[in-house]
Design a protein around this motif. Structure first.
Motif: not given
Length: 367
Positions: A66, A74, A267, A276, A283, A285
């Motif tokens: 990750w 965000q 998002y 993301n 979560r 991704s």
């Protein structure tokens, strides 16, 4: 015993005490046959459909992790609850209408292998049946229930990875084979291009294994390798659907709750172009080349797949398994000290320091 308390008892097969159910039976005196199965799920019966042919091309799994750090930017999702198809981020291009679910009976789970006509990203939606669906680019879709069951469909490589809401069951469907974990048991089918598929089961006695063209079943336990009598699940069905729906609330009555969850989702996009999502503490991704990673419960549960090379992996407290397509094809499953590895030719199981399996000529080999 732990496996007898599994939450997916309606779908269990392959144990001696379940002899009344329709399963393949192997022993020293009998060879099994195929069965069309109807499996009980919820209060109704579900008839499953088979997938198409598997691909024969493989490649090793991705090893990247990750992205490090937490990004400052965000964007909280703003969403109206009046429309189930309201977008909460702008797509790269206007998506074409998709029908993810059957419009007939909510308790009948169709096999959702309709391939999107476009590889572009589309909206995040709440379906009329109370589930959340993210349509990502590179023909990947992530479905979630309000109880955080997750199902990833990689249309490009015919890969499905699924995790139940309670986390006690998981499924991996890959061109190299299939893995079904329920409670303390793991059922495995390794696909053979010549039709001689291999089967294995990890359970409290050890690791049982056999093949399509073998009338015997072998058990690798603490004493070594010996013949035994055992049963195996029919792995030809889409068992990922009951894993996804069982133990999870779903249906039209949960539509508004799913909308509320999507309203509070997040998002954002990193400077490297990694998209993301955080939906209901799950979560998701996706990198620019299509690699999708899903994490739950502080990374105790991890699912990933890459459309670019056909890799897939599933990690939970119960097991770890990987599969890949390409020149170095493989299917690998590990649960505790029990392991299974298949490279398209050799099939090997290991347990308590002992190893056995089938070689390139499909002959039994004890290592």
């Amino acid at each position: 015993m732990a496996d007898q308390n599994s939450t997916l008892s309606d779908f269990r097969k392959g144990t001696p005490e379940d002899a009344s159910e329709s399963v393949r039976t192997r022993s020293l005196y009998t060879a099994y046959s195929y069965h069309e199965e109807t499996v009980e799920s919820c209060q109704d019966y579900i008839t499953y459909q088979r997938y198409g042919d598997f691909s024969k091309f493989f490649e090793p799994p991705a090893t990247d992790q990750w992205p490090a750090g937490v990004l400052a930017a965000q964007t909280a999702v703003s969403f109206t609850s009046t429309s189930p198809t309201q977008m909460w981020r702008l797509p790269r291009s206007p998506p074409k209408p998709l029908s993810y679910y059957s419009n007939d009976d909510v308790c009948v789970y169709p096999e959702n292998w309709r391939d999107p006509e476009s590889s572009e990203s589309g909206p995040a939606i709440v379906t009329p049946y109370g589930t959340i669906s993210l349509r990502l680019h590179e023909r990947v879709r992530v479905d979630m229930t309000i109880d955080r069951a997750v199902r990833i469909i990689n249309h490009k490589n015919n890969i499905v990875i699924c995790l139940s809401g309670c986390g006690s069951a998981a499924a991996l469907l890959h061109p190299n084979g299939r893995v079904y974990q329920y409670g303390s048991r793991v059922e495995i089918m390794a696909h053979d291009s010549a039709g001689n598929n291999k089967y294995a089961k990890m359970w409290y006695k050890g690791v049982s294994f056999t093949s399509e063209q073998c009338a015997l079943v072998y058990l690798v336990d603490a004493a070594g390798t010996r013949t035994t009598t055992d049963n195996f699940c029919d792995m030809g069905q889409d068992f990922s659907l009951p894993v996804f729906y069982n133990d999870s609330r779903h249906g039209p009555s949960y539509f508004q709750e799913a909308v509320s969850i999507l309203q509070s989702s997040q998002y954002w996009v990193t400077e490297e172009g990694i998209e993301n999502w955080i939906v209901n503490n799950v979560r998701v991704s996706q990198t620019q080349d299509g690699l999708v990673r899903v994490a739950r419960n502080s990374n105790k549960y991890q699912l990933r797949t890459s459309p670019s090379n056909g890799t897939a992996s599933l990690t939970t407290p119960f097991l770890h398994c990987t599969a890949s397509m390409g020149q170095t094809s493989h299917l690998f499953v590990r649960r505790g000290e029990r392991r299974m590895h298949y490279d398209g030719a050799s099939f090997i199981v290991r347990n308590a320091g002992h190893s056995a399996g089938f070689d390139e000529k499909n002959q039994l080999k004890v290592y």
